[in-house]
Design an enzyme around this catalytic site. Structure first.
Site, PDB file in Angstrom:
ATOM      1  N   SER A  36       0.385  -8.440  -7.657  1.00 35.72           N
ATOM      2  CA  SER A  36      -0.197  -8.448  -6.309  1.00 35.72           C
ATOM      3  C   SER A  36      -1.227  -9.576  -6.185  1.00 35.72           C
ATOM      4  CB  SER A  36      -0.832  -7.097  -5.974  1.00 35.72           C
ATOM      5  OG  SER A  36      -1.855  -6.771  -6.881  1.00 35.72           O
ATOM      6  N   LYS A  61      -8.808  -0.260  -6.704  1.00 42.47           N
ATOM      7  CA  LYS A  61      -8.638   1.114  -6.215  1.00 42.47           C
ATOM      8  C   LYS A  61      -9.786   2.033  -6.625  1.00 42.47           C
ATOM      9  CE  LYS A  61      -4.546   0.648  -4.255  1.00 42.47           C
ATOM     10  NZ  LYS A  61      -4.312   0.841  -2.827  1.00 42.47           N
TER      11      LYS A  61
END
Lengths: 321, 96
Positions: free
Chosen positions: A272, A55
């Site tokens: 994830s 991110k």
């Protein structure tokens, strides 16, 4: 003339933001049961970014765009909704650039998250945990609409600078690191920024590269950071028609894969990443030859207090019997 | 007065969209059975086949995680509020 040695500038970064990207690829050596010898799987370790996740790329590019356009200027506070890594990334980049940051997150985010974002100086605002990340998104929207002049809202779900970050960095890095030999790109969907932007770049270099998105197999899941598209507010940046396929992964399988990746490959990653590797292996097993790159969005140390690791040894033993 | 159960968004299809439902029960185990009687299929989403809570699901009584109470045997009394929360945003010992 400065007294700084002449070559220091070439060996140092201006801010921590200059260290975003250029993450390593590592081959998956042992977790390849049922995969043909001609198929290679490489994980891109996004945990090597300075804020610890993929991110950082989107956060840095969205804020850069804001600065360039003038929508992010002195006096503004950065505001966004996030259940995790984007918040950490915005808090880090905001601190490095000197902007205050306010983050709306579900009240049950892990204690590590709360401490990390507050350590960077960000102000957390908590939304109803039962409403999940969509509840945080809606609360953030209300806060923005009440005082639009106060905030700069990067809006990762609808900001094209999010996928663009990956078109400009993640895609070219993978192309170069694999010497253009990549055949399949696999990434899990949080906002869709990584899979969209990287996929677009790779296809611009070779139309035949297959782009595969990974999502939870059910609306009720425990794979932090991922979205089940059918039951969620679909991000504006997510264009499903650009994908070659989408694979659903069960929470239990993703968690078990996290344990296996740590013990068999020496990489402690988040859930994830476990989900993404489950999907990548499903693809790999159908191939005779190929080069797959799978994104591991972060490392696992920020999940040690969560359900993923609570009582894991007992579960692992039960599973192995 | 029954116990109030807060239902997370992804499971509200079992409760006709209701975000809270009243349930009878003197423990979490009884509550889950009663919940399933009134909303068939719901328990199967929260529990494993052996009746234990699925590992990514957190259940709270008045904001406290039942893992730190008495798990399925955690007692309930009239007026308690029970929340069922998927661990999407991480786990925490209490909701407050």
């Amino acid at each position: 003339m400065s007294s700084t040695p002449a070559n220091v500038a070439t060996h140092t970064a201006g801010t921590v933001c200059d260290l975003v990207g250029n993450t390593p690829l590592v081959e998956i050596q042992r977790l390849r049961e049922g995969v043909a010898d001609g198929v290679k799987i490489y994980a891109k370790l996004e945990g090597f970014n300075p804020g610890g996740s993929v991110k950082d790329r989107a956060a840095w590019n969205m804020l850069k765009h804001g600065l360039d356009e003038g929508s992010l200027a002195p006096g503004k506070t950065i505001l966004d909704s996030t259940s995790g890594n984007t918040g950490i990334a915005l808090a880090m980049v905001g601190a490095a650039l000197g902007f205050p940051v306010t983050l709306v997150m579900p009240a049950n985010v892990s204690i590590e998250r709360k401490r990390v974002v507050t350590a960077y100086g960000a102000t957390p605002v908590y939304s109803d945990p039962l409403e999940g990340s969509d509840g945080a998104l809606l609360m953030c929207r209300e806060m923005y609409e009440a005082e639009p002049d106060k905030w700069f809202k990067p809006d990762q779900y609808f900001n094209e600078a999010n996928p663009e970050a990956h078109f400009l960095t993640t895609g070219p890095e993978i192309w170069e690191q694999t010497d253009g030999a990549i055949t399949h790109f696999v990434a899990s969907i949080g906002t869709g920024g990584t899979v969209m932007g990287t996929g677009r770049y790779l296809k611009s270099q070779n139309k035949a590269v297959q782009v595969i998105a990974i999502e939870p197999d059910d609306a009720f899941h425990g794979i932090e950071g991922l979205k089940h598209m059918e039951s969620s507010i679909v991000p504006g940046i997510f264009k499903e028609q650009e994908l070659d396929s989408k694979i659903g992964v069960a929470t239990d399988d993703a968690y078990d894969m996290v344990y296996d990746v740590a013990a068999s490959e020496g990489m402690l990653v988040g859930q994830s990443s476990g989900a993404a590797l489950c999907g990548a292996l499903e693809v790999a097993r159908q191939l005779d030859e190929g080069l797959l790159v799978v994104i591991f969005p972060d490392f696992g140390d920020r999940y040690l207090s969560t359900n993923l690791w609570m009582g894991w040894k007992n579960r692992k033993q039960t599973r192995k019997q | 007065m029954p116990v109030e159960v807060r239902i997370p968004t992804p499971l509200r299809k079992f409760t006709d969209g209701a975000d809270t439902v009243p349930v009878e029960g003197s423990s979490i185990a009884e509550l889950l059975d009663d919940l399933d009687k009134n909303h068939p299929g719901l328990k199967g989403r929260i529990c494993e086949d052996d009746g234990s809570i699925r590992r990514f699901v957190n259940v709270y009584v008045n904001g406290d995680d039942i893992r730190f109470l008495d798990n399925l045997a955690s007692p309930l009394k009239d007026g308690d509020e029970v929340s069922i929360v998927p661990a999407i945003a991480g786990g925490t010992r209490s909701l407050s």
